[in-house]
Structures are given as C-alpha cells and as structure tokens.
Design a protein around this motif. Structure first.
Motif, mmCIF file in Angstrom:
data_model
loop_
_atom_site.group_PDB
_atom_site.id
_atom_site.type_symbol
_atom_site.label_atom_id
_atom_site.label_comp_id
_atom_site.label_asym_id
_atom_site.label_seq_id
_atom_site.Cartn_x
_atom_site.Cartn_y
_atom_site.Cartn_z
ATOM 1 N N VAL A 242 -1.669 94.061 37.232
ATOM 2 C CA VAL A 242 -1.735 92.759 36.563
ATOM 3 C C VAL A 242 -1.930 91.669 37.606
ATOM 4 C CG1 VAL A 242 -0.442 91.070 35.182
ATOM 5 C CG2 VAL A 242 -0.272 93.518 34.655
ATOM 6 N N ARG A 243 -2.846 90.786 37.343
ATOM 7 C CA ARG A 243 -3.014 89.615 38.199
ATOM 8 C C ARG A 243 -1.917 88.605 37.855
ATOM 9 N NH1 ARG A 243 -8.418 85.735 38.739
ATOM 10 N NH2 ARG A 243 -7.440 84.105 40.022
ATOM 11 N N VAL A 244 -1.158 88.189 38.847
ATOM 12 C CA VAL A 244 -0.050 87.269 38.639
ATOM 13 C C VAL A 244 -0.306 85.998 39.440
ATOM 14 C CG1 VAL A 244 2.453 86.946 38.687
ATOM 15 C CG2 VAL A 244 1.501 89.249 38.409
ATOM 16 N N GLU A 245 -0.302 84.866 38.768
ATOM 17 C CA GLU A 245 -0.479 83.566 39.398
ATOM 18 C C GLU A 245 0.762 82.703 39.158
ATOM 19 O OE1 GLU A 245 -2.934 82.805 41.315
ATOM 20 O OE2 GLU A 245 -4.285 84.474 40.882
ATOM 21 N N THR A 246 0.908 81.676 39.967
ATOM 22 C CA THR A 246 2.044 80.763 39.855
ATOM 23 C C THR A 246 1.544 79.332 39.742
ATOM 24 O OG1 THR A 246 3.303 82.227 41.323
ATOM 25 C CG2 THR A 246 4.227 80.050 40.894
ATOM 26 N N LEU B 278 -1.110 87.003 34.154
ATOM 27 C CA LEU B 278 0.240 86.472 33.973
ATOM 28 C C LEU B 278 0.366 85.202 34.804
ATOM 29 C CD1 LEU B 278 3.221 86.364 33.267
ATOM 30 C CD2 LEU B 278 3.639 88.131 34.993
ATOM 31 N N LEU B 279 0.556 84.088 34.125
ATOM 32 C CA LEU B 279 0.768 82.810 34.803
ATOM 33 C C LEU B 279 2.243 82.447 34.708
ATOM 34 C CD1 LEU B 279 -0.018 80.193 36.203
ATOM 35 C CD2 LEU B 279 -0.691 79.278 33.956
ATOM 36 N N VAL B 280 2.937 82.525 35.819
ATOM 37 C CA VAL B 280 4.351 82.161 35.878
ATOM 38 C C VAL B 280 4.441 80.651 36.073
ATOM 39 C CG1 VAL B 280 6.519 82.465 37.133
ATOM 40 C CG2 VAL B 280 4.977 84.414 36.811
ATOM 41 N N ILE B 281 5.108 79.982 35.143
ATOM 42 C CA ILE B 281 5.196 78.525 35.183
ATOM 43 C C ILE B 281 6.601 78.120 35.630
ATOM 44 C CG2 ILE B 281 5.042 76.390 33.856
ATOM 45 C CD1 ILE B 281 3.069 77.748 32.015
ATOM 46 N N ALA B 282 6.679 77.550 36.830
ATOM 47 C CA ALA B 282 7.955 77.114 37.388
ATOM 48 C C ALA B 282 8.067 75.600 37.283
ATOM 49 C CB ALA B 282 8.076 77.555 38.843
#
Length: 246
Positions: free
Chosen positions: A37-41, A7-11
């Motif tokens: 889940v691997r979560v990246e930002t 999951l790539l959170v795009i801010a």
C-alpha cells in the motif's frame, strides 16, 4: 506498482518538531506492515506537506482512489468538520473515503499498557495501581463520553482504579485525578497519556503527573497503533472498492 487505494494519513500538525517526527515514525511502521500500500502523510496545520498539497499531487500523478485516515483518537471537531472540509476541496477526479478515527480500540488499550510496562510497571502491579487516562481534552461531549467509557472498560482488566483526565477544555485535570486516586488508597498512581505524539498538551499532562509514581510515554509509533491504522484503512477500502466494482 501499487494497485490498492492510497492511504493518506492526516495528522493535526504542531510547532513542536517532536510531533511530526513521531507521525513519520508511525507511518514508517504502517508501511512496513503493508508494503503493498502506498502511504502518504499530510498535515492540517503547522507542518508540510499540507493535506491539500498531497491530494493535488496525487491527482496530478493520476491516482484515483484514496482512503483518508484521520490520525485522531476520538471523533471530535477535527474529524467532524476540519477534515471533511479539506476533503471536499480535493481535486474532483479523486475518489476519497474518510476512514474512522483510531479510537476506541482494544489495540489502543494494549498500547497504553505497553507504555506503562515500559515505564516500569509489571502485570503484578495492576491490582494495586491506579491509572489516570490522560487525554488532550475536547469540548465535544461525544469525545469526552468515549474517554470516560474507555476508562471504565480499562478498569475491568484488573487495575485498582482508572480515572479519565483532560489537558484542556474539560475537567478533571491530570493532577486532580492523581490526587483522587491517592485518596482512594491506591498503592501507586500511574499516568497513561492517551495521546499520539508529543507537544504542548502532552507536556501539560506530564506536568500534571508530577505527583504520580509513574508517567508513561505517549502512544507514538507503538506497533499496536500501526495495526489500528491498517484496520481502519481496510475497513474503509473494502466498500470503496465495491463501489467502483473492484
């Protein structure tokens, strides 16, 4: 360790350090909800790491499946143009699905109410309180229509009245909506910022709330917001897995 798509959170990013701090706090809450889940930002501007940098790092590690989740409340320009453009430039070995934006969602309405109660209101105050639903604003008619519809929907939950307002690009401004609710005869007026993190436009909303009785905090890392992120991830993940036979 992680078998599900990243999951790539795009801010959006901001020069205001409070923005990135809030984004990271929200992402930490998402990780606590989904430790599997691997979560990246990644940030579109101003902050690091950039979205492109995260995607290149993931590809270099051998990651193949990514769900890119826009940390946005409406489908305006960033969701329709900026983010798809960045994702098109991603390393070709990545299979990327762009998840839907966060709003609208009943969970976000619950988060707005949470912030109002944290600011001092109680459920017993609803029928005598007018609320300004104050968003950042957009030149996109679809985004403006969504905000107006959220205000109408929220009004039906028992508030005296709910009016949308915008910090930029659209009218009315927060201060004008506050005065309108006063003129309607609402006993008290509250401003609920429909924004995710502090920054320039939320500060403008706060200034516009000077004549209100209550100013709620931004949505930030509210647990309801984290749950919306998980919902959007799951909705995008399932068809992505079906497409590759998982």
């Amino acid at each position: 360790m992680f078998k599900k798509p990243v999951l790539l959170v795009i801010a959006h990013g901001s020069r205001d350090p409070r923005h990135a701090a809030t984004v990271h706090a929200l992402v930490r809450r998402v990780r606590s909800l989904r430790p599997d889940v691997r979560v990246e930002t990644g940030f579109l501007d101003f902050n690091i790491p950039s979205v492109q940098g995260v995607l290149e790092s993931l590809a270099a590690e051998g990651v193949r499946d990514v769900v890119a989740l826009p940390l946005l409340l409406t489908r305006a320009f960033h969701a329709k143009a900026d983010i798809p453009a960045v994702l098109r430039d991603a390393p070709p070995q990545l299979r990327i699905r762009q998840a839907e934006v966060l709003g609208p969602s009943p969970l976000l309405l619950a988060a707005l109410e949470r912030r109002l109660y944290e600011a001092g209101l109680t459920p017993a105050d609803k029928s005598s309180t007018g609320v300004v639903l104050a968003s950042a604003g957009s030149s996109d008619p679809e985004a403006i229509a969504v905000i107006a519809e959220i205000a109408r929907e929220w009004r039906h939950t028992g508030w005296c009245a709910v009016r949308p307002a915008f910090a930029s690009a659209s009218l009315p401004r927060t201060e004008d909506a506050v005065r309108e609710l006063r003129a309607l005869g609402c006993e008290r007026v509250a401003v609920a910022p429909y924004v995710l993190a502090p920054g320039f436009l939320p500060d403008r909303i706060a200034r516009g709330a000077a004549e209100a009785d209550v100013l709620a905090d931004v949505l930030g890392a509210a647990p309801e917001v984290a749950r919306v992120l998980v919902e959007r991830y799951e909705a995008a993940r399932v068809p992505a897995l079906a497409a590759v036979g998982a």
